[in-house]
Design an enzyme around this catalytic site. Structure first.
Site, short mmCIF file in Angstrom:
data_model
loop_
_atom_site.label_atom_id
_atom_site.label_comp_id
_atom_site.label_asym_id
_atom_site.label_seq_id
_atom_site.Cartn_x
_atom_site.Cartn_y
_atom_site.Cartn_z
N ASP A 280 0.99 -1.23 0.12
CA ASP A 280 0.03 -0.11 0.12
C ASP A 280 0.99 1.18 -0.03
OD1 ASP A 280 0.83 -0.98 2.56
OD2 ASP A 280 -0.36 0.55 3.65
N GLU A 281 0.31 2.36 -0.47
CA GLU A 281 0.58 3.64 -0.29
C GLU A 281 2.05 3.99 -0.80
OE1 GLU A 281 -2.39 5.23 3.18
OE2 GLU A 281 -0.39 4.50 3.93
#
Lengths: 651, 651
Positions: A280-281
């Site tokens: 993620d991210e």
């Protein structure tokens, strides 16, 4: 429900029947210990004649040596006035059935009993998890264990450990010891401890899925191994919160060599079939600023950072598969060419999950289940992994939605307050994932949540007792009745407001910031606020005729009105309580406004508009957060004021 | 006391100076953890420049590898506004000084601080113990450990484990495994656990002295080894309480062979220089009824059972000495020819101790320190091991009085309520044994006891929180405010009355008897009772003029008067609460009587004698124990009634 009840006496005995395995035997041992704790009777688990046993426990066949996601978890529990029988295909159903039995036990005028029932029970979803971030603040082994006990009590079956992130690498690697030596401040689990923890969870029907977040959220890896990163280094453990630039270098073969060795080691340490790689991210900044990586992208026709991450994830998936694991990752890992075997954990929502299911991917929901959002239990309870799925997904596709996970991100959470951030609210999510979708009665849920909460403290969870200690610490005394009145009437602001407030105050929140303020100590949800709101609704519904409800409302309002005077000496004596001064004054204002409203209603006199407008202005004012708190009782006071002004005379 | 205070901030740091040993390093680690807990600030213990350290810790020389009774435990602690220094001859003083520092920390309007002080401190007695019976009910390792933490916090330095008795043999013997296999219901400490426990205690400056009670109190040994006994056997673990006939056979050489091997094994497992052989309460019946033993006595010119026990004890003393230990035993072991090296632990009293000291024997006091007697803290506080010794003993003889031990006998105590039976009252005994004899201010003691009590809960002791859980269990709900009002106003009857009550009720108390009644859950001492009594005294002393005190008295009386109505539904729903019905009614009567008295006083009207006599009759009636409880608030209500009738008009 049958008729009558089974007495629970000192002679209570259990016999194992059918397939026997050590895990079931230990589960029964714990059951007897817990039943003893629930009743205060010294029960022993010893061999008895099966014909005389109070409870017969029968498993049909062995459970899998490594718990599988597809295992049958059903059980049948029969309790009659003369005995009880628990039957299940395997150990998992036995464990769940024993928890149900413990929930049934109640005290009566004649003794402890379990009411006569016939229960056929099985979970709606096979993946009912709790994701615990142990990186941003380290969470000790002991605290993990008592939370595993809590999970078992509410029949959750997956502990997802978010074990590495920018702020800490929390497990011992023997292959790459600098990971924990340089990336953890000395706060990590040894491999011995991990094995112990997995055994503890397995004994309670709980799988442990590790998450090593990559290629972003990985600063802590780079402190010891800067060559893994896409930037020049050197690195330090990140102490702030947020999304940071450092990311692994997907362009170098050495990265995959490292990961192959590392994942091989961890795949052995964590026996579960699933292996979570985060994903993620990634903000891509280090990639954008690294010429070699840019060259690599061009050479491989990878146009965007997202393409590059896809390339990385596909390579990592091959490694994970090679080590006989199924890869799990957050929404971002999904992309073209990804094998259908992987599992998507969605922080984006049910639509994202449904879209994945349509493409043939399995998924679990976490969007809506973030406990650090500090939302009330009923909000989590209302989130269903299959929302709208009936209409949009085929039965085949629906099966790919495996369940969900509550998430406990720990920016503002430590060993001391984590229990209260997880419990009892996670129990509402556990029920959502176990029970029928149409079960939606919030009133009933809260009643049962209270009972569960009480049981959890018996299991040594400290979601209530630790908070009391934090109050005493802030006040420097145990004489904190007035502080409790205030604490019971407020709730924490949302995570977002808290982060914004910290920024405005110029203070950067880090994992060195003390979490010893009122906002850290109070429960996420104000029970008094909920109760008061119910009372006001009942009062209005009774057309203001219910005198008992009125008396209860008055008593609460009086306690608030008078509280600031009582509390002030405490607030003056403690630097941690000073910030509560405006909140305390606001509560006193609310108490006064509410009492005037009740007076108007009682006198059967319509309150003047000018009064009403004044009060509403006050209420709007006090509803602005202060000290990162909001007054949970304000909306119901406003309702009283409106009632006095608008309908108070309309008996 | 100096001027100003040292701020405790996130930058707090400690440096070790002088002699360094791992025990000190671990003590400082725990200190930083505890300080972090006290303040809610995430403090780390890491290397800093000594010039910048907040606290410098300096030990002069090594402590003994095995802690000795004669070691210097003194320390000097200097706190100034800019830093602190702790100096001690060795690790023991360092540990004590660190605890003192933790006690000094307080919250202020500007932050946490430690006030500027200069403290030179050392204990009055070298032996400050807690004797824990782990036989009658098994006490788990975890509970022992948290109690060791409590002991360290109040600077106690001896944990005496009463490890075998009629009801259980609680340690693993590899030489004689049937001891634990047949004598413990499977509830014993393994040797690994014992070593772990001793290490844990040693790390906190606490010696562990084991007691293996012999020749009586030994039924549990005989279950596996009946040949040790003076009766025919077979034996079962004793489940009742009291003094029983079985005793070891002093006439057979095989007994001493067994004991030699056994004591040899245990002398190695328990490294302390002292070894306790019990020796108490032999009723001699098995000896009287055994012809061989009678023949043996005649042959050896042993006229009485006491002579026979003396013979036995002398033989055992030789074995204990052979294994390089100093024998300790209860009063009964003292007799002619006993070497002066032994230590007498006295349950008989200071006179017995003084007599022994005159004969050249060392001793420790336990008479007056029995926590199971459920006496108030001030009673224990008033007992001094040297009572009258100044007058009767030479300085040399006085030195033989080594100190004392609080005793926790566990007939009515389990893991669940043991913390509350020990704490905070044992802290009063700890102070008696550490501080100057002339320190006798009971008011000050109670103030400080409250502060200590709060700290102990932070150390994970559960003397308060566990009781709340027991209340909830009895009530079947957490809504127990009315139950608390009653619980706060009562105290348990004395142990003797409780035992008599059980006998009268025809029930035989055993270690299978549930300890889940109100008498098991309440604190030994009613804080509300003490507070109310103080208020009444203040009210009388103010010649009834103090309106604030009067208001507080009234509030309490009203809460009692109204409580029975509120409590009744709970009492009706629980078989465990039913017995409280008369107690609850009595409390309501007391509340009413007290209120009438205050009314008379307020009206400045002398209450009629007839009213007074009626009230006194009621008060006498309600003071009779019921449900093994007494109303702690009754005497002060009586005082109010007398005041209203006798002096109410004499403003």
């Amino acid at each position: 429900m049958g008729t009558g009840a089974l007495p629970i006496a000192g002679s209570f005995s259990v016999v194992l029947d059918g397939y026997k395995e050590p895990r079931v035997d230990r589960a029964v041992q714990r059951f007897v210990r817990d039943l003893s704790q629930e009743t205060g009777m010294p029960l022993r688990y010893e061999a008895v004649n099966p014909a005389n046993a109070t409870l017969v426990v029968h498993a049909d066949y062995p459970s899998k040596p490594i718990q599988e996601v597809s295992e049958d978890e059903s059980y049948v529990l029969d309790v009659s006035t003369s005995g009880a029988k628990l039957t299940a295909p395997n150990a998992l159903g036995i464990m769940h059935g024993l928890q149900t039995f413990l929930q049934l036990v109640e005290i009566t005028p004649t003794g402890f009993v379990a009411p006569a029932v016939h229960i056929e029970d099985s979970p709606r979803f096979p993946w009912r998890g709790l994701c615990m971030d142990v990186s941003r603040h380290f969470i000790s082994q002991e605290v993990l264990k008592r939370n595993i006990d809590g999970m078992a009590a509410v029949k959750m079956n997956v502990l997802h450990l978010h074990i590495s992130d920018d702020q800490g690498f929390r497990v011992e690697s023997k292959e790459f010891p600098k990971l924990q030596q340089m990336g953890s401040d000395g706060r990590y689990y040894t491999q011995v401890e991990i094995r112990d923890l997995i055994g503890y969870a397995s004994d309670r029907g709980i799988r442990v899925v590790p998450e090593f977040d990559m290629p972003g959220h990985a600063t802590a890896w780079f402190v010891g191994y800067p060559e893994l990163s896409s930037g020049p280094g050197p690195y330090q453990i990140e102490r702030r919160w947020g999304i940071f630039d450092p990311a692994m270098d997907p362009s170098r073969e050495s990265t995959y060599k490292f990961l192959d060795k590392f994942i091989g080691e961890m795949a052995e340490l964590f026996p579960d079939a699933y292996f979570h790689i985060g994903g993620d991210e990634v903000n891509g900044k280090q990639w954008d600023g690294n010429k070699k990586i840019q060259d690599f992208m061009r050479a491989n026709k990878l146009k965007t950072d997202q393409d590059l991450q896809q390339y990385f994830t596909l390579r990592v998936e091959k490694i994970v598969s090679k080590h006989h694991k199924i890869m799990v990752g957050w929404d971002e890992i999904l992309g073209p060419n990804m094998p259908k075997t992987i599992v998507i954990q969605s922080w984006r929502g049910q639509d994202s999950l449904a879209a994945a299911a349509k493409q043939g991917y399995s998924g679990i929901l976490s969007s809506g289940y973030y406990l650090d959002a500090m939302a009330p239990a009923q909000q989590y309870y209302s989130v269903d992994p299959m929302a709208n799925a009936d209409a949009t997904l085929t039965p085949e596709e629906q099966k790919r939605i495996l369940g969900g996970e509550a998430c406990m991100w720990v920016e503002f959470v430590t060993d001391e307050n984590i229990d209260s951030r997880i419990w009892p609210r996670a129990a509402a999510i556990a029920e959502r994932l176990w029970s029928a979708q149409q079960l939606q009665d919030v009133g009933s849920m809260y009643l049962r949540l209270e009972a569960v909460s009480q049981r959890l403290e018996l299991l040594e969870l400290r979601h209530r007792s630790n908070l009391g200690q934090m109050f005493s610490r802030m006040a420097g005394t145990e004489d904190i009745a007035a502080l409790r009145v205030l604490a019971d009437a407020v709730e924490p602001v949302s995570l977002q407001i808290r982060e914004e407030d910290a920024e405005k105050a110029g203070g950067i929140q880090t994992n060195d910031t003390p979490l010893n303020r009122m906002v850290d100590a109070i429960a996420p949800e104000s029970e008094v606020g909920r109760r008061f709101s119910e009372l006001v609704n009942q009062f209005v519904a009774s057309n203001f005729q219910d005198d008992q409800v009125k008396a209860e409302i008055r008593a609460l309002l009086v306690s608030w009105r008078d509280n600031d005077n009582r509390l002030r000496p405490l607030l003056q004596n403690s630097y941690l309580l000073k910030e509560l001064s405006p909140v305390s004054q606001s509560l006193t204002l609310l108490g006064g406004a509410g009492l005037q409203a009740v007076d108007y209603i009682e006198k059967d006199e319509r309150a003047p508009d000018s009064w009403r407008n004044e009060q509403i202005a006050v209420i709007q004012q006090v509803q602005k957060p202060a000290a990162d708190l909001v007054l949970a009782v304000a909306p119901a006071v406003q309702k009283l004021v409106e009632a006095a002004a608008g309908t108070g005379a309309k008996k």
